[in-house]
Design a protein around this motif. Structure first.
Motif, PDB file in Angstrom:
ATOM      1  N   ILE A 170       0.838  -1.211   0.000  1.00 15.42           N
ATOM      2  CA  ILE A 170       0.000   0.000   0.000  1.00 15.42           C
ATOM      3  C   ILE A 170       0.866   1.251   0.000  1.00 15.42           C
ATOM      4  CG2 ILE A 170      -1.639   1.332   1.396  1.00 15.42           C
ATOM      5  CD1 ILE A 170      -2.955  -1.317   2.146  1.00 15.42           C
ATOM      6  N   LEU A 171       1.964   1.222   0.732  1.00 16.10           N
ATOM      7  CA  LEU A 171       2.857   2.386   0.746  1.00 16.10           C
ATOM      8  C   LEU A 171       3.549   2.589  -0.595  1.00 16.10           C
ATOM      9  CD1 LEU A 171       4.497   2.108   4.291  1.00 16.10           C
ATOM     10  CD2 LEU A 171       2.833   3.798   3.501  1.00 16.10           C
ATOM     11  N   PHE A 194       2.519   1.498  -3.771  1.00 17.10           N
ATOM     12  CA  PHE A 194       1.654   1.778  -4.917  1.00 17.10           C
ATOM     13  C   PHE A 194       0.557   2.789  -4.625  1.00 17.10           C
ATOM     14  CE2 PHE A 194       3.258  -2.544  -5.777  1.00 17.10           C
ATOM     15  CZ  PHE A 194       3.916  -2.267  -6.956  1.00 17.10           C
ATOM     16  N   GLY A 195       0.213   2.977  -3.400  1.00 15.44           N
ATOM     17  CA  GLY A 195      -0.858   3.904  -3.063  1.00 15.44           C
ATOM     18  C   GLY A 195      -2.208   3.212  -3.098  1.00 15.44           C
ATOM     19  N   ALA A 196      -3.104   3.640  -2.250  1.00 17.13           N
ATOM     20  CA  ALA A 196      -4.410   3.002  -2.117  1.00 17.13           C
ATOM     21  C   ALA A 196      -5.294   3.257  -3.334  1.00 17.13           C
ATOM     22  CB  ALA A 196      -5.094   3.494  -0.852  1.00 17.13           C
ATOM     23  N   LYS A 197      -5.060   4.347  -4.065  1.00 16.71           N
ATOM     24  CA  LYS A 197      -5.916   4.672  -5.213  1.00 16.71           C
ATOM     25  C   LYS A 197      -5.629   3.771  -6.409  1.00 16.71           C
ATOM     26  CE  LYS A 197      -6.687   9.473  -4.004  1.00 16.71           C
ATOM     27  NZ  LYS A 197      -6.573  10.854  -4.448  1.00 16.71           N
ATOM     28  N   LYS A 198      -4.384   3.332  -6.586  1.00 16.52           N
ATOM     29  CA  LYS A 198      -4.024   2.536  -7.749  1.00 16.52           C
ATOM     30  C   LYS A 198      -4.275   1.048  -7.552  1.00 16.52           C
ATOM     31  CE  LYS A 198      -0.485   5.572  -9.601  1.00 16.52           C
ATOM     32  NZ  LYS A 198       0.896   5.655 -10.053  1.00 16.52           N
TER      33      LYS A 198
END
Length: 96
Positions: free
Chosen positions: A19-20, A22-26
């Motif tokens: 999650i850190l 790639f990010g939660a949006k992707k």
């Protein structure tokens, strides 16, 4: 060294790192595209298996050009007035 055992704390740590990075949006988009790729791969593998069975069961005959419907070529996208059926070119038209 690690004993080969992956428990709940290790899985949670891996998920936090993902999650850190790639990010939660992707992540939902990535999961969706991965699912589509898996479905495409599965359908292609199934088609290859059925194609292999079909070619072994029946001898391969060349397709008969007289049975095919004429294809339509359009001058421009959406231009219905200039659409006309054409015959498939033969090998004799490409020779000089």
């Amino acid at each position: 060294m690690f004993g080969g055992k992956i428990g709940v704390p290790e899985i949670l740590l891996i998920l936090v790192v993902i999650i850190l990075l790639f990010g939660a949006k992707k992540l939902p988009d990535m999961a969706r595209s991965l699912g589509k790729s898996a479905r495409i791969l599965k359908s292609e593998a199934k088609a290859m298996k059925s194609e292999g069975k079909d070619t072994q069961a029946a001898p391969s005959d060349p397709p008969n050009a007289a049975q095919e419907a004429p294809k339509t070529i359009q001058a421009a996208p959406g231009d219905v007035t200039s659409a006309r059926p054409v015959a498939q070119p033969t090998d004799s038209t490409t020779q000089r």
